[in-house]
Design a protein around this motif. Structure first.
Motif, PDB file in Angstrom:
ATOM      1  N   SER A 165       2.992   1.638  -5.559  1.00  0.00           N
ATOM      2  CA  SER A 165       2.871   0.641  -6.622  1.00  0.00           C
ATOM      3  C   SER A 165       2.172  -0.611  -6.105  1.00  0.00           C
ATOM      4  N   ALA A 166       2.508  -1.032  -4.894  1.00  0.00           N
ATOM      5  CA  ALA A 166       1.871  -2.208  -4.305  1.00  0.00           C
ATOM      6  C   ALA A 166       0.381  -1.969  -4.081  1.00  0.00           C
ATOM      7  N   LEU A 167       0.036  -0.803  -3.538  1.00  0.00           N
ATOM      8  CA  LEU A 167      -1.372  -0.493  -3.286  1.00  0.00           C
ATOM      9  C   LEU A 167      -2.160  -0.388  -4.590  1.00  0.00           C
ATOM     10  N   SER A 168      -1.515   0.075  -5.643  1.00  0.00           N
ATOM     11  CA  SER A 168      -2.226   0.236  -6.915  1.00  0.00           C
ATOM     12  C   SER A 168      -2.621  -1.096  -7.530  1.00  0.00           C
ATOM     13  N   GLN A 169      -2.005  -2.200  -7.062  1.00  0.00           N
ATOM     14  CA  GLN A 169      -2.367  -3.516  -7.586  1.00  0.00           C
ATOM     15  C   GLN A 169      -3.688  -4.026  -7.008  1.00  0.00           C
ATOM     16  N   GLU A 170      -4.136  -3.408  -5.917  1.00  0.00           N
ATOM     17  CA  GLU A 170      -5.416  -3.802  -5.300  1.00  0.00           C
ATOM     18  C   GLU A 170      -6.249  -2.556  -5.048  1.00  0.00           C
ATOM     19  N   PRO A 171      -6.669  -1.871  -6.112  1.00  0.00           N
ATOM     20  CA  PRO A 171      -7.362  -0.594  -5.928  1.00  0.00           C
ATOM     21  C   PRO A 171      -8.708  -0.705  -5.237  1.00  0.00           C
ATOM     22  N   GLU A 172      -9.406  -1.836  -5.427  1.00  0.00           N
ATOM     23  CA  GLU A 172     -10.731  -1.989  -4.814  1.00  0.00           C
ATOM     24  C   GLU A 172     -10.645  -2.519  -3.388  1.00  0.00           C
ATOM     25  N   LYS A 173      -9.801  -3.527  -3.167  1.00  0.00           N
ATOM     26  CA  LYS A 173      -9.731  -4.182  -1.861  1.00  0.00           C
ATOM     27  C   LYS A 173      -8.772  -3.495  -0.903  1.00  0.00           C
ATOM     28  N   GLY A 174      -7.739  -2.836  -1.445  1.00  0.00           N
ATOM     29  CA  GLY A 174      -6.715  -2.279  -0.578  1.00  0.00           C
ATOM     30  C   GLY A 174      -5.859  -3.384   0.036  1.00  0.00           C
ATOM     31  N   LEU A 175      -4.931  -2.993   0.880  1.00  0.00           N
ATOM     32  CA  LEU A 175      -4.035  -3.945   1.534  1.00  0.00           C
ATOM     33  C   LEU A 175      -3.921  -3.653   3.019  1.00  0.00           C
ATOM     34  N   ARG A 176      -3.896  -4.719   3.823  1.00  0.00           N
ATOM     35  CA  ARG A 176      -3.569  -4.571   5.237  1.00  0.00           C
ATOM     36  C   ARG A 176      -2.064  -4.399   5.372  1.00  0.00           C
ATOM     37  N   LEU A 177      -1.630  -3.945   6.535  1.00  0.00           N
ATOM     38  CA  LEU A 177      -0.204  -3.688   6.742  1.00  0.00           C
ATOM     39  C   LEU A 177       0.634  -4.929   6.474  1.00  0.00           C
ATOM     40  N   VAL A 178       0.188  -6.089   6.958  1.00  0.00           N
ATOM     41  CA  VAL A 178       0.956  -7.317   6.752  1.00  0.00           C
ATOM     42  C   VAL A 178       1.060  -7.654   5.268  1.00  0.00           C
TER      43      VAL A 178
END
Length: 283
Positions: free
Chosen positions: A32-45
């Protein structure tokens, strides 16, 4: 126009502190968290900040999800993304209840007639999920939702139209229960009440700049033969294209398409189908 972007919801106790189905709860939280930034993605932090999970736990779970292709990892940037495998799964879910296939021709006619973006959202409990989006020919797009986006009932014109079509007791309960989820969006309870009040009178919902500045959306609910709403069609455009006269024209066109579908597919809209039509998207 950019779509709405919100932070991932706070982690439930079962995901962070233990409890029944903890592993599943954590996986749901991560994706769910990753789906909020589908283009940029997320770093571990960033994943840890969004989910409340510890670094070691988040890294271990993400590594497993990468192995099973539910999450993609870009080694160069260190960012994690929702995996394409989930996209392939989702494509098999979106038309499970038959609504997308049934309503696509009507949506295509609305796109041709008005040249703006047309959405189909399906009710799923106390939320609405976007299952179809058709973009019109007008060069300035109002892309406030993408397929798969989930919003609390009341957030978005289609979603508000569904909420307005519910019985007063059910509507009141959902508004109370969804207060926390709606706080992620710039629509006050008073603003929502005003939108629903007008929808009660007009038979359609209009949200003009209250969620996305400069964007106006008109939505009408799709109901079963007992009046219970299961979905909604909406048309969204920049506010400059949405005079009062055009809003009414769009609303009448949406409602006419829905009424034609109800008349020509009466068996599909029987109340006995309510459970199937509302379960086309995961809870």
């Amino acid at each position: 126009m950019p779509r709405i972007s919100t932070k991932a919801p706070a982690a439930p106790a079962s995901a962070v502190d233990g409890g029944m189905h903890q592993s599943i709860a954590r996986i749901d939280l991560l994706i769910s968290a990753l789906s909020q930034e589908p283009e940029k993605g997320l770093r571990l932090v960033e994943v840890c900040a969004a989910t409340g999970l510890g670094k070691a736990t988040a890294h271990r779970l993400l590594s497993g999800l990468v192995q099973y292709r539910l999450v993609d990892h870009d080694a160069e940037s260190g960012r994690y993304f929702v995996g394409y495998k989930i996209f392939s799964w989702a494509s098999g879910v979106s038309n499970r209840n038959g609504l997308v296939e049934l309503l696509h021709p009507a949506m295509a006619r609305l796109v041709t007639q008005f040249g703006d973006t047309v959405y189909l959202v399906v009710r799923n409990g106390d939320a609405a999920v976007c299952v179809e989006r058709l973009e019109g020919s007008y060069p300035i797009k109002s892309l406030t939702l993408k397929v798969g986006d989930r919003r609390p009932l009341g957030i978005g014109a289609g979603s508000a139209a569904i909420l307005a079509a519910l019985s007063k007791p059910e509507r009141t309960a959902i508004i109370a229960q969804g207060a926390a989820a709606r706080r992620a969006f710039p629509l006050s309870d008073a603003g929502l009440a005003a939108i629903l009040g007008k929808a009660d009178t007009k038979g359609y919902a209009c949200i003009d700049g209250a969620i996305v500045p400069g964007v106006c959306t008109i939505g009408a609910a799709i109901t079963l033969d007992d009046g219970s709403p299961v979905a909604a069609i909406s048309v969204s455009a920049i506010a400059d294209r949405m005079s009062a006269e055009r809003q009414l024209e769009i609303a009448q066109a949406i409602k006419a398409e829905i009424e034609t579908l109800r008349k020509t597919n009466a068996a599909f809209f029987k109340a006995a189908n309510r459970s199937r039509l509302m379960s086309g998207i995961g809870a």
